[in-house]
Motif scaffolding. Structure first.
Motif, PDB file in Angstrom:
ATOM      1  N   LYS A 130      -2.483   4.811   5.876  1.00 53.40           N
ATOM      2  CA  LYS A 130      -2.497   4.744   7.346  1.00 53.40           C
ATOM      3  C   LYS A 130      -3.777   4.093   7.859  1.00 53.40           C
ATOM      4  N   LEU A 131      -4.878   4.276   7.123  1.00 49.82           N
ATOM      5  CA  LEU A 131      -6.143   3.705   7.575  1.00 49.82           C
ATOM      6  C   LEU A 131      -6.108   2.183   7.604  1.00 49.82           C
ATOM      7  N   TRP A 132      -5.167   1.594   6.857  1.00 50.59           N
ATOM      8  CA  TRP A 132      -5.046   0.138   6.878  1.00 50.59           C
ATOM      9  C   TRP A 132      -4.762  -0.359   8.286  1.00 50.59           C
ATOM     10  N   ASP A 133      -4.032   0.411   9.043  1.00 50.28           N
ATOM     11  CA  ASP A 133      -3.711   0.012  10.418  1.00 50.28           C
ATOM     12  C   ASP A 133      -4.942   0.024  11.315  1.00 50.28           C
ATOM     13  N   SER A 134      -6.009   0.742  10.854  1.00 51.11           N
ATOM     14  CA  SER A 134      -7.245   0.793  11.641  1.00 51.11           C
ATOM     15  C   SER A 134      -8.217  -0.312  11.257  1.00 51.11           C
ATOM     16  N   VAL A 135      -7.933  -1.011  10.159  1.00 50.91           N
ATOM     17  CA  VAL A 135      -8.821  -2.082   9.715  1.00 50.91           C
ATOM     18  C   VAL A 135      -8.682  -3.279  10.643  1.00 50.91           C
ATOM     19  N   LEU A 168       0.828  -1.207   0.000  1.00 48.31           N
ATOM     20  CA  LEU A 168       0.000   0.000   0.000  1.00 48.31           C
ATOM     21  C   LEU A 168       0.863   1.259   0.000  1.00 48.31           C
ATOM     22  N   HIS A 169       1.861   1.294   0.841  1.00 49.91           N
ATOM     23  CA  HIS A 169       2.732   2.476   0.915  1.00 49.91           C
ATOM     24  C   HIS A 169       3.487   2.665  -0.401  1.00 49.91           C
TER      25      HIS A 169
END
Length: 983
Positions: A858-863, A839-840
């Motif tokens: 960054k939102l991936w870390d919230s999934v 993603l990055h």
């Protein structure tokens, strides 16, 4: 508020990020939140523009009977037309101006598989901008009014706007229908490619001509073109096609029905509501249960069942009415005078009761309502009717002798069984009568002549006054009778001469009057034609009877032998009246009546129709079907309906008023690379002055055809545009700049054994259920060491060829084109533990706003990290995750930026997607372009149908005879003078 909403959405996901449904689920949650925010009436226009039809689209995609892409476009344009034109028929210019920036802000939906929506949104924006800036377009739209005395045109407007069956049609309705047709994206859904391709150019690039056509069709019921001193007229097509009614799905296995989810179809629900079987006021869940029950009862049983919406609707309605197939068949073939006394439609041994006939008639009426309700979801009726009207220009012929009807009548006297033979026999009998009469009168004339001469002699020898007086009286009497006989003989001789010339005179009048009473037009509903999805040039044309009238609403299509005979009978009666009033037939009224009577009797014989099929087979050089009257379904060329090549050249000539065929450059090719080079070289040879409009985007398309399909060459498509702009040697430039980079990317695709296992497991879902277990058994654990994508595909092919249990009718149970398609859209595979890193890398290479580039990964870390495991996701899944994170960042389901393109380009740069193909053309089909790819499965250059971004596709293996030089009898061609079809 935004962080809280994002957290709420993420908490509602309850699905692992490596699940194929992850992106779609996240999109749905955002769409629902967005819709709730736009609930106020004051934002009605914004709701129309931003509506995602998410729940409806998911039902459509799961049931697979209709394309959700088409439904979204039709519903949006219909609602927009109602909004932009008020009930007084006035165009709301202020709303048009407000809609433009809204469409600019929401041009690109971020939902899964919604790449093709962008073109439809762009087209709507183009129409709105044109309507705002172009006074001529505004004037033309305002000039459209409701049809007068044209019931079929009114019905087309009702279907276009989804109005009730008997709703009154106003000027406002007509303008709304026209605007909706203009905004709706035109696509091909029957074998009308020869008409669809030029129609798209007119619809998209010549809006003034399109609106003028609609004005003519709704105002007069026809389109007319006059050039070269000849007028060509075609009537409004009262058919707007079958839509997706005939789309077939195969249900395999005992659990096939449950897995099919057919009952979720919004089209079937609308159909059963229209037929009165379901109450649309009931809750959705209850209606879905009723749809499921209805179609479950109607489906045939078996391991492999072929179903279509048309078949299910028909079967459900028959069951509800208690009608059997035999009763319906008897109803359709019920005796109709006068044919039942002569031939073909013999009275059934078991007649259908009157009450049952009424029930069948009611069922058929309900079926029509149901099928129209189904089609209304995906098709703009007025737009399709206009397209099919244009198709009739392909078969507009200047002389009747080139018509299909002409070949069937048998106008020549030597054609036994034809009307010419009947005319000739009648005339011969009448002529023989007059010749005998002339001979008899001549004999009397000669006898009288001798008698008169004898009297002349006696008169000269008479010796007394009394004898002279008597002889004079006798001589005068006999002379008068002699002159009368002479006059009678001459009149009989003259009439015999006129009768001898009647045949040619009558045929000449027939040839003059036939086009006034008959016409051959395109029929989108012609089921005599079977067409494939990718070889769709053959088209159906049908005879219609015009009664000699100009009002097209009174014209009728001819569907069977009875109607054909009735139309001919009506024609001959009408022509008798007209011929009787002509000077050349004065005094021949009795003979004329006898001839027409003989012709009318002849056309009602078995012999006439049987020999008509023989004449047509000879004319078209096709085999004659044995007993054609008993096997009409097998006859391709009937006097009242026939197939044609549907030539785009003749349509372009007639519609655009060309006195000759459009200029074309054509050739056959031996491989896809040769085809690409041919197209590039052809464009290079077009004069620069002509190409300026394409470079400035004033024009977008050139007409092109393969041996079996007409479509649109798109000159501004990325690498293809660069190719024909280059001055370098074409083959070398194409090879080095376009093909070699794709080859390198394919060579980089290396598969580990566990990747091969993953791919095999996924491909197994495309294998028929009865073969699936054995397919997995054969290939599970069979891959050793690293393989290229070509080697993986080769191993699959050899495995299926070597196992009889993996073959169906001598073919692999998994078609290799499906393997190639899957590899193209899914490779390279990405381990789930590397998603964050990918993603990055991908977002770093995207040309997007910094806030999205930085925040979305960054939102991936919230999934929620729900059992990611050690598996893989496909390239397509990865791109859907990227778009879902962008939508979550924006908290919107659409954007002014093309994030589909941005994500794909970023993934390609980072190595997470295959190389970009060479897109060259619009297929006319629902969501596909044509282009050239280097296939990951074969490692060679191939011609494919692809999505608009080139991210997914399928090889055109069905066209291999035309792509690899197996057949040289038909060519690829480009119409290289676009000004011939610009107006």
């Amino acid at each position: 508020m935004a962080p809280d909403l994002r957290k709420q959405i993420l908490d509602s996901l309850k699905i692992p990020p490596n699940d194929p449904q992850f992106g779609g689920r996240l999109f749905s949650l955002i769409a629902r939140a967005q819709k709730e925010e736009l609930s106020a009436d004051a934002r009605r226009l914004e709701r129309v523009v931003t509506e995602e039809y998410d729940e409806l689209s998911r039902r459509l995609d799961r049931s697979r009977l209709q394309d959700s892409l088409a439904v979204r476009n039709v519903l949006r344009t219909r609602r927009l037309a109602h909004l932009l034109i008020n009930d007084q028929g006035e165009i709301q210019s202020d709303l048009v101006a407000q809609a433009i920036p809204l469409f600019e802000q929401h041009s690109y939906s971020l939902g899964p598989n919604r790449q093709a929506d962008a073109r439809r949104q762009s087209h709507i924006l183009q129409v709105l901008t044109h309507l705002k800036d172009n006074k001529e377009a505004l004037r033309l739209l305002k000039s459209i009014s409701r049809p007068h005395a044209h019931r079929q045109a009114e019905q087309i407007i009702r279907h276009t706007l989804a109005l009730p069956p008997h709703a009154e049609i106003s000027d406002a309705n007509a303008r709304r229908a026209a605007l909706a047709a203009w905004m709706c994206y035109l696509r091909q859904n029957v074998g009308s490619c020869f008409a669809t391709a030029p129609a798209i150019i007119v619809h998209d690039e010549e809006p003034a001509q399109f609106l003028q056509d609609l004005n003519d069709l709704l105002g007069t019921g026809r389109l007319k073109r006059t050039f070269g001193g000849v007028e060509h007229t075609v009537p409004l097509s009262i058919s707007w096609g079958a839509g997706d009614l005939k789309r077939n799905l195969v249900l395999q296995g005992e659990e096939a029905f449950e897995k099919s989810e057919l009952w979720l179809s919004p089209g079937l629900m609308a159909a059963f509501e229209a037929a009165g079987l379901i109450n649309q006021e009931e809750a959705l869940k209850l209606r879905l249960e009723k749809v499921k029950l209805l179609i479950q009862r109607a489906l045939p049983t078996g391991n492999a069942v072929l179903v279509s919406a048309e078949g299910m609707i028909r079967k459900v309605l028959m069951q509800q009415a208690g009608i059997s197939e035999e009763e319906l068949r008897e109803y359709h073939h019920r005796p109709q005078a006068p044919l039942q006394a002569n031939f073909m439609l013999q009275a059934a041994a078991k007649t259908t009761p009157v009450g049952k006939n009424q029930a069948i008639a009611q069922m058929l009426a309900a079926q029509e309502l149901a099928e129209n309700a189904f089609k209304i979801l995906t098709d703009n009726a007025l737009l399709k009717s206009w397209e099919f009207t244009l198709a009739s220009f392909a078969e507009t012929k200047a002389t009747f002798s080139t018509w299909n009807l002409y070949s069937s009548l048998g106008l020549k006297p030597e054609e036994k069984g034809g009307i010419g033979f009947a005319m000739f026999e009648t005339l011969k009998e009448r002529l023989d009568q007059y010749n005998r009469k002339v001979q008899d009168l001549q004999a009397e004339y000669e006898q009288m002549f001798a008698h008169v001469k004898y009297l002349e002699g006696r008169l000269q020898r008479a010796s007394t006054e009394k004898e002279i007086q008597w002889m004079k009286i006798e001589y005068q009497t006999q002379s008068n009778e002699f002159r009368l006989l002479e006059e009678m003989r001459d009149k009989a001789h003259h009439k015999a001469q006129r009768i001898a010339g009647m045949f040619d005179a009558i045929v000449e009048v027939f040839l003059e009057l036939f086009p006034r009473y008959f016409q051959e037009v395109y029929d989108a509903d012609m089921h005599e034609v079977a067409v494939g999805p990718y070889d769709d040039s053959p088209a159906g044309f049908r005879l219609l009877y015009k009664y000699g009238r100009l009002n097209t609403s009174q014209w009728t299509y001819i569907y069977n032998a009875q109607e054909f005979i009735d139309a001919l009978h009506s024609f001959f009666n009408a022509t008798e009246i007209e011929m009787s009033s002509r000077q050349e037939f004065t005094g021949l009224e009795q003979e004329l009546s006898e001839i027409i009577t003989a012709v009318s009797a002849q056309i009602r014989t078995v012999e006439f129709l049987e020999t008509a099929f023989q004449r047509m087979a000879a004319f078209h050089k096709t085999p004659l079907i044995k007993d054609p009257l008993e096997n009409l379904e097998k006859v391709d060329k009937k006097p009242w309906a026939y197939t044609s090549g549907g030539t785009m050249g003749s349509l372009v000539s007639n519609y655009f008023r060309l006195e000759s065929a459009p200029t074309e450059v054509a050739r056959w090719v031996e491989n896809p690379m040769e085809l690409l080079v041919f197209l590039v070289d052809t464009l290079k040879q077009i004069p620069p002055k002509i190409m300026e409009d394409f470079q400035k985007l004033k024009r977008q398309s050139l007409l092109i055809h393969s041996p079996t399909h007409a479509f649109l060459l798109k000159l501004k498509r990325g690498p293809f545009y660069e190719a024909w702009q280059s001055d370098a040697f074409t083959y070398t430039w194409v090879r080095d700049q376009m093909i070699v980079p794709m080859l390198r990317r394919v060579d980089e695709l290396v598969l580990e054994p566990d990747m091969c296992e993953f791919l095999t497991e996924q491909l197994a879902s495309s294998v028929p259920e009865n073969f699936r277990f054995y397919f997995k058994k054969v290939f599970t654990g069979s891959f050793r060491g690293k393989l290229t994508s070509q080697e993986f595909r080769q191993q699959l092919m050899e495995g299926m060829q070597g196992e009889r249990g993996l073959q169906l009718q001598g073919m692999p149970v998994l078609p290799l084109e499906e393997v190639d398609s899957y590899l193209y859209s899914t490779l390279p595979l990405l381990p789930v533990h590397k998603i964050r890193e990918a993603l990055h890398e991908t977002f770093q290479d995207m040309q997007i706003p910094d806030v999205v580039r930085n925040e979305a990964p960054k939102l991936w870390d919230s999934v929620p990290d729900i059992s990611l495991g050690t598996g893989y996701i496909t390239s397509k899944q990865f791109r859907e995750i990227c778009k879902a994170l962008i939508a979550l960042t924006l908290l919107h389901t659409s954007s002014s930026l093309d994030y589909h393109e941005a994500v794909l380009q970023g993934a390609r740069k980072a190595g997470y997607a295959v190389a970009a193909p060479i897109l060259i053309a619009d297929t006319n089909w629902m969501r596909e372009d044509f282009g050239f790819v280097v296939s990951p499965g074969t490692g060679r250059v191939e011609f494919w149908r692809l999505d608009p971004y080139g991210a997914e596709g399928t090889p055109m293996t069905v066209w291999e005879p035309w792509l690899y030089g197996h057949r040289k009898d038909r060519t690829w061609g480009v119409y290289t003078r676009p000004y011939e079809y610009w107006r």
